[in-house]
Structure formats: structure tokens, C-alpha cells
Motif scaffolding. Structure first.
Motif, PDB file in Angstrom:
ATOM      1  N   PRO A  60     -23.407   4.144  32.882  1.00 51.10           N
ATOM      2  CA  PRO A  60     -22.876   2.860  33.245  1.00 51.10           C
ATOM      3  C   PRO A  60     -24.166   2.032  33.752  1.00 51.10           C
ATOM      4  CG  PRO A  60     -22.985   4.868  35.019  1.00 51.10           C
ATOM      5  CD  PRO A  60     -23.443   5.351  33.412  1.00 51.10           C
ATOM      6  N   GLY A  61     -23.849   0.684  33.978  1.00 54.79           N
ATOM      7  CA  GLY A  61     -24.893  -0.251  34.017  1.00 54.79           C
ATOM      8  C   GLY A  61     -25.330  -0.611  32.552  1.00 54.79           C
ATOM      9  N   LEU A  62     -26.579  -0.725  32.482  1.00 54.34           N
ATOM     10  CA  LEU A  62     -27.194  -0.765  31.076  1.00 54.34           C
ATOM     11  C   LEU A  62     -26.971   0.536  30.217  1.00 54.34           C
ATOM     12  CD1 LEU A  62     -30.880  -2.571  31.780  1.00 54.34           C
ATOM     13  CD2 LEU A  62     -28.611  -3.594  30.943  1.00 54.34           C
ATOM     14  N   SER A  63     -26.671   0.518  28.971  1.00 59.67           N
ATOM     15  CA  SER A  63     -26.424   1.621  28.289  1.00 59.67           C
ATOM     16  C   SER A  63     -27.790   1.512  27.648  1.00 59.67           C
ATOM     17  CB  SER A  63     -25.284   1.025  27.052  1.00 59.67           C
ATOM     18  OG  SER A  63     -25.943   0.006  26.337  1.00 59.67           O
ATOM     19  N   GLY A  64     -28.012   2.645  26.809  1.00 60.32           N
ATOM     20  CA  GLY A  64     -29.282   2.861  26.193  1.00 60.32           C
ATOM     21  C   GLY A  64     -29.758   1.852  25.143  1.00 60.32           C
ATOM     22  N   TRP A  65     -28.714   1.306  24.529  1.00 57.12           N
ATOM     23  CA  TRP A  65     -28.770   0.260  23.523  1.00 57.12           C
ATOM     24  C   TRP A  65     -29.388  -0.982  24.063  1.00 57.12           C
ATOM     25  CZ3 TRP A  65     -29.182   3.013  19.402  1.00 57.12           C
ATOM     26  CH2 TRP A  65     -28.377   3.842  19.129  1.00 57.12           C
ATOM     27  N   GLU A  66     -28.708  -1.228  25.317  1.00 58.46           N
ATOM     28  CA  GLU A  66     -29.070  -2.507  25.970  1.00 58.46           C
ATOM     29  C   GLU A  66     -30.592  -2.281  26.669  1.00 58.46           C
ATOM     30  OE1 GLU A  66     -24.862  -4.236  27.544  1.00 58.46           O
ATOM     31  OE2 GLU A  66     -25.757  -2.364  28.725  1.00 58.46           O
ATOM     32  N   ILE A  83     -36.367   8.948  21.689  1.00 58.67           N
ATOM     33  CA  ILE A  83     -35.430  10.044  21.195  1.00 58.67           C
ATOM     34  C   ILE A  83     -33.923   9.828  21.587  1.00 58.67           C
ATOM     35  CG2 ILE A  83     -34.724  12.459  20.964  1.00 58.67           C
ATOM     36  CD1 ILE A  83     -37.601  13.052  20.981  1.00 58.67           C
ATOM     37  N   ILE A  84     -33.006   9.378  21.020  1.00 62.60           N
ATOM     38  CA  ILE A  84     -31.867   9.436  21.558  1.00 62.60           C
ATOM     39  C   ILE A  84     -31.243  10.466  22.052  1.00 62.60           C
ATOM     40  CG2 ILE A  84     -29.309   8.519  21.203  1.00 62.60           C
ATOM     41  CD1 ILE A  84     -31.260   6.067  21.531  1.00 62.60           C
ATOM     42  N   ILE A  89     -20.670  11.667  18.934  1.00 59.25           N
ATOM     43  CA  ILE A  89     -20.905  12.276  17.167  1.00 59.25           C
ATOM     44  C   ILE A  89     -20.559  11.260  16.418  1.00 59.25           C
ATOM     45  CG2 ILE A  89     -20.488  14.544  17.932  1.00 59.25           C
ATOM     46  CD1 ILE A  89     -17.610  14.244  17.253  1.00 59.25           C
ATOM     47  N   GLU A  90     -20.446   9.719  16.909  1.00 59.40           N
ATOM     48  CA  GLU A  90     -19.923   8.702  16.136  1.00 59.40           C
ATOM     49  C   GLU A  90     -21.000   8.322  15.069  1.00 59.40           C
ATOM     50  OE1 GLU A  90     -16.894   7.279  15.927  1.00 59.40           O
ATOM     51  OE2 GLU A  90     -16.292   8.721  17.522  1.00 59.40           O
ATOM     52  N   ASP A  91     -20.688   8.254  13.780  1.00 58.59           N
ATOM     53  CA  ASP A  91     -21.552   7.630  12.571  1.00 58.59           C
ATOM     54  C   ASP A  91     -22.112   6.643  12.903  1.00 58.59           C
ATOM     55  OD1 ASP A  91     -21.395  10.203  11.347  1.00 58.59           O
ATOM     56  OD2 ASP A  91     -19.672   9.265   9.996  1.00 58.59           O
ATOM     57  N   ALA A  92     -21.294   5.555  13.460  1.00 56.32           N
ATOM     58  CA  ALA A  92     -21.845   4.355  13.896  1.00 56.32           C
ATOM     59  C   ALA A  92     -22.856   4.040  14.750  1.00 56.32           C
ATOM     60  CB  ALA A  92     -20.693   3.415  14.656  1.00 56.32           C
ATOM     61  N   ASP A  93     -23.178   5.168  15.723  1.00 52.87           N
ATOM     62  CA  ASP A  93     -24.230   5.330  16.537  1.00 52.87           C
ATOM     63  C   ASP A  93     -25.480   5.991  16.001  1.00 52.87           C
ATOM     64  OD1 ASP A  93     -23.164   4.495  19.027  1.00 52.87           O
ATOM     65  OD2 ASP A  93     -22.247   6.441  19.690  1.00 52.87           O
ATOM     66  N   ARG A  94     -25.338   6.711  14.926  1.00 51.80           N
ATOM     67  CA  ARG A  94     -26.539   7.261  13.998  1.00 51.80           C
ATOM     68  C   ARG A  94     -27.129   6.062  13.334  1.00 51.80           C
ATOM     69  NH1 ARG A  94     -27.944  12.443  13.929  1.00 51.80           N
ATOM     70  NH2 ARG A  94     -26.409  13.775  14.754  1.00 51.80           N
ATOM     71  N   LEU A  95     -25.993   5.404  12.794  1.00 49.15           N
ATOM     72  CA  LEU A  95     -26.595   4.374  11.916  1.00 49.15           C
ATOM     73  C   LEU A  95     -27.519   3.166  12.702  1.00 49.15           C
ATOM     74  CD1 LEU A  95     -23.282   3.720   9.672  1.00 49.15           C
ATOM     75  CD2 LEU A  95     -25.770   4.793   8.819  1.00 49.15           C
ATOM     76  N   LYS A  96     -26.716   3.011  13.740  1.00 45.47           N
ATOM     77  CA  LYS A  96     -27.412   2.000  14.866  1.00 45.47           C
ATOM     78  C   LYS A  96     -28.633   2.380  15.229  1.00 45.47           C
ATOM     79  CE  LYS A  96     -26.547  -0.938  18.830  1.00 45.47           C
ATOM     80  NZ  LYS A  96     -25.490  -1.586  19.944  1.00 45.47           N
ATOM     81  N   ALA A  97     -29.094   3.477  15.441  1.00 48.21           N
ATOM     82  CA  ALA A  97     -30.270   4.166  15.834  1.00 48.21           C
ATOM     83  C   ALA A  97     -31.275   3.866  14.571  1.00 48.21           C
ATOM     84  CB  ALA A  97     -30.123   5.630  15.993  1.00 48.21           C
ATOM     85  N   TRP A 107     -30.278  13.056  19.047  1.00 51.83           N
ATOM     86  CA  TRP A 107     -30.054  14.492  19.425  1.00 51.83           C
ATOM     87  C   TRP A 107     -28.704  14.331  19.996  1.00 51.83           C
ATOM     88  CZ3 TRP A 107     -34.488  17.559  22.532  1.00 51.83           C
ATOM     89  CH2 TRP A 107     -35.584  17.500  21.588  1.00 51.83           C
ATOM     90  N   VAL A 108     -27.751  15.368  19.618  1.00 48.75           N
ATOM     91  CA  VAL A 108     -26.713  15.282  20.124  1.00 48.75           C
ATOM     92  C   VAL A 108     -26.285  16.399  21.072  1.00 48.75           C
ATOM     93  CG1 VAL A 108     -23.810  15.730  19.711  1.00 48.75           C
ATOM     94  CG2 VAL A 108     -25.555  14.269  18.040  1.00 48.75           C
TER      95      VAL A 108
END
Length: 125
Positions: A60-66, A83-84, A89-97, A107-108
Motif C-alpha cells: 500500500p502507498g508507494l509500490s516497490g516500482w514507485e 532484490i525484488i 508470479i506474473e511474467d510482466a513483473d519479471r520482465l519489468k524487473a 525472488w518469489v
């Protein structure tokens, strides 16, 4: 090197600390339950230390990406590796990283003692 833990779940932070202790990682550990506090802490730091940050992306608030985006705007000189830590488990998050130079691993949750043993070996902690 200082280790910074950022997760809105205090149980996850406690687990990370315990696993680091069991893995023999003895560096100073600083923890925050939200991105705003972590960002404020890092913004106030000079360039004298190196940091390894475990960053949850869904908070909540600022996300890790923000947090990462705001950090990049203001603190390019600070030596920070990330280290995220996520339940995504979304591929979009891995790609964004992969678009962030500071992110060195993804890490999941849940993670294991072996993850932290490998971390100690790979980063000389």
C-alpha cells in the motif's frame, strides 16, 4: 554493506531476518514497513555506504516500482542493489524487473534458507 528490508508484512521481515541469521549473514539490517519510509531513509544517506535492498513490489502507498522510480530521480550516486521480493508470479513483473539496472535478482515468496545461503556466497556477505 547495509541490508534494507522493505515489506508491508512484518512477518515477512521477521522471517527474512531469521533466515539471514541462520545463513550467517551478519551485516547491519534496517527494516521498513512501507516504501515511503525506505525512500526517505535512502534519500537522507550520503554515498559512504553500499546497500542491498530486499523490496516488496506490492505494498500500500508507494509500490516497490514507485520506490525505485523515485529513488532513480534523486539518488543516482548511492550504491544500491535491489532484490525484488514478491508473491507475484506474473511474467510482466519479471520482465519489468529486467528494465532496472539496480535489480540484481527476483525472488518469489516463500523463500528458503538456501536462498540466503546462496545470497551470502554470491554477494560475499
Amino acid at each position: 554493506m547495509e541490508i534494507v528490508l522493505v515489506d508491508d508484512d512484518p512477518i515477512v521481515i521477521l522471517l527474512q531476518k531469521k533466515l539471514m541469521q541462520k545463513a550467517g549473514i551478519s551485516h547491519q539490517i534496517i527494516s521498513f514497513n512501507n516504501g515511503e519510509e525506505a525512500l526517505s531513509f535512502l534519500t537522507d544517506k550520503g554515498n559512504e555506504n553500499k546497500y542491498l535492498m530486499f523490496l516488496d513490489i506490492n505494498m500500500p502507498g508507494l509500490s516497490g516500482w514507485e520506490v525505485l522510480d523515485e529513488f532513480e530521480k534523486n539518488n543516482k550516486g548511492l550504491e544500491l542493489k535491489v532484490i525484488i521480493i514478491t508473491s507475484s508470479i506474473e511474467d510482466a513483473d519479471r520482465l519489468k524487473a529486467k528494465t532496472y539496472d539496480r535489480i540484481v535478482d527476483f525472488w518469489v515468496k516463500p523463500f528458503s534458507l538456501q536462498d540466503f545461503v546462496n545470497l551470502k556466497v554470491n554477494y560475499g556477505l
